[in-house]
Motif scaffolding. Sequence first.
Motif, PDB file in Angstrom:
ATOM      1  N   GLY A  48      -0.711  -5.420  -0.650  1.00 40.56           N
ATOM      2  CA  GLY A  48      -0.742  -6.337   0.458  1.00 40.56           C
ATOM      3  C   GLY A  48      -0.196  -7.644   0.183  1.00 40.56           C
ATOM      4  O   GLY A  48       0.213  -8.346   1.117  1.00 40.56           O
ATOM      5  N   THR A  49      -0.314  -8.152  -0.835  1.00 40.16           N
ATOM      6  CA  THR A  49       0.030  -9.339  -1.472  1.00 40.16           C
ATOM      7  C   THR A  49       1.716  -9.314  -1.419  1.00 40.16           C
ATOM      8  O   THR A  49       2.212 -10.536  -0.995  1.00 40.16           O
ATOM      9  CB  THR A  49      -0.282  -9.613  -2.859  1.00 40.16           C
ATOM     10  N   SER A  50       2.285  -8.306  -1.844  1.00 40.47           N
ATOM     11  CA  SER A  50       3.785  -8.310  -1.929  1.00 40.47           C
ATOM     12  C   SER A  50       4.469  -7.661  -1.012  1.00 40.47           C
ATOM     13  O   SER A  50       5.620  -7.360  -0.831  1.00 40.47           O
ATOM     14  CB  SER A  50       4.348  -7.651  -3.235  1.00 40.47           C
ATOM     15  N   GLY A  51       3.690  -7.212   0.301  1.00 40.75           N
ATOM     16  CA  GLY A  51       4.355  -6.373   1.556  1.00 40.75           C
ATOM     17  C   GLY A  51       4.786  -5.191   1.237  1.00 40.75           C
ATOM     18  O   GLY A  51       5.865  -4.675   1.670  1.00 40.75           O
ATOM     19  N   ARG A  52       4.421  -4.585   0.484  1.00 43.45           N
ATOM     20  CA  ARG A  52       4.538  -3.038   0.098  1.00 43.45           C
ATOM     21  C   ARG A  52       3.925  -1.962   0.581  1.00 43.45           C
ATOM     22  O   ARG A  52       2.663  -2.295   0.965  1.00 43.45           O
ATOM     23  CB  ARG A  52       4.709  -2.935  -1.306  1.00 43.45           C
ATOM     24  N   ALA A  53       4.379  -0.811   0.680  1.00 41.82           N
ATOM     25  CA  ALA A  53       3.816   0.301   0.982  1.00 41.82           C
ATOM     26  C   ALA A  53       2.774   1.029  -0.066  1.00 41.82           C
ATOM     27  O   ALA A  53       3.267   0.702  -1.538  1.00 41.82           O
ATOM     28  CB  ALA A  53       4.615   1.403   1.427  1.00 41.82           C
ATOM     29  N   ASP A  71      11.584   7.528  -2.558  1.00 41.43           N
ATOM     30  CA  ASP A  71      12.964   7.480  -1.761  1.00 41.43           C
ATOM     31  C   ASP A  71      12.895   6.500  -0.702  1.00 41.43           C
ATOM     32  O   ASP A  71      13.425   5.455  -0.298  1.00 41.43           O
ATOM     33  CB  ASP A  71      13.533   8.745  -1.722  1.00 41.43           C
ATOM     34  N   ALA A  72      11.707   6.803   0.182  1.00 36.63           N
ATOM     35  CA  ALA A  72      11.338   6.029   1.470  1.00 36.63           C
ATOM     36  C   ALA A  72      10.782   4.805   1.144  1.00 36.63           C
ATOM     37  O   ALA A  72      10.955   3.970   2.031  1.00 36.63           O
ATOM     38  CB  ALA A  72      10.614   7.032   2.185  1.00 36.63           C
ATOM     39  N   ASN A  73      10.224   4.606   0.035  1.00 38.75           N
ATOM     40  CA  ASN A  73       9.497   3.221  -0.232  1.00 38.75           C
ATOM     41  C   ASN A  73       9.801   2.951  -1.659  1.00 38.75           C
ATOM     42  O   ASN A  73       9.165   2.834  -2.850  1.00 38.75           O
ATOM     43  CB  ASN A  73       8.005   3.651  -0.348  1.00 38.75           C
ATOM     44  N   PRO A  74      11.056   2.389  -1.864  1.00 37.34           N
ATOM     45  CA  PRO A  74      11.517   1.866  -3.122  1.00 37.34           C
ATOM     46  C   PRO A  74      10.877   0.849  -3.878  1.00 37.34           C
ATOM     47  O   PRO A  74      11.126   0.817  -5.319  1.00 37.34           O
ATOM     48  CB  PRO A  74      13.005   1.829  -2.990  1.00 37.34           C
ATOM     49  N   ARG A  75      10.065   0.113  -3.317  1.00 37.22           N
ATOM     50  CA  ARG A  75       9.134  -0.793  -3.950  1.00 37.22           C
ATOM     51  C   ARG A  75       7.776  -0.741  -3.536  1.00 37.22           C
ATOM     52  O   ARG A  75       6.826  -1.622  -3.527  1.00 37.22           O
ATOM     53  CB  ARG A  75       9.608  -2.245  -3.208  1.00 37.22           C
TER      54      ARG A  75
END
Length: 245
Positions: A48-53, A71-75
Amino acid sequence: MSLDRVQGLPGHEAWGGRLEALAGHPGPLWIFGETGTGVSTLGAWLAGTSGRAFLDDADRLSEDDLLAWLDANPRGVLGAHLDPEAPARARAASRCLAFRLPTLEEAPDSVQRCFWTLAREEAVAPPLPPALAALPCPGNLRGLRNRLVRWRLLGQLPEDPAPRLPLDQDDLAANLHALERLLLHRALRRAYGNRLEAAKRMGVSRRHLYLLIARHGDPVRGEAPTHEGPKRLRRSQHSRNPLHP
């Protein structure tokens, strides 16, 4: 997920200063630890803090599915209970920066802080028996929370995970007394303080149960012993200590 919840995790005093670096890491994160250490809490906060999945319980997916998710969510942030070097997940985890959360046993200085954080969340007011926050605590934070809930609802204290008898001495009376106490307290805890059920568990009459409680107390109701014990125990104590009255 609030920062307060993250600060309530085991060992935060030691690893809390790394949160900014973790949140700013450009690649995926593999957050792992034993059940109840706060993997889901920290993973959700970082995402939530860094806008990741965020993918919780990553252990449940096959490695091929994990690789496809990365592959779909590299971060992305993955929460798991498996070590990243576990063979079944090693290829996927090798892409990630791994961070392990400690257990309560590994961070004993955190126990009281974690305990009172959970007590506030569960609206359990002091005073509280010290046994509720005692180590070891199977289940970590989940175990602490369950202890608090059982105390609030049932007045139940945790069972001694490794009760020990005084078998370092060859005194039959003392050992029988200790065994009697262990079995009584276990029956009372397992019956959630219901004395009729505890008597049935032990195979004794209710009158006999009350005699045992007088000797050993009731850990569920917090009652101390009111009787010195059987004559054989007093004779044994006197023989070992002639100055005993």
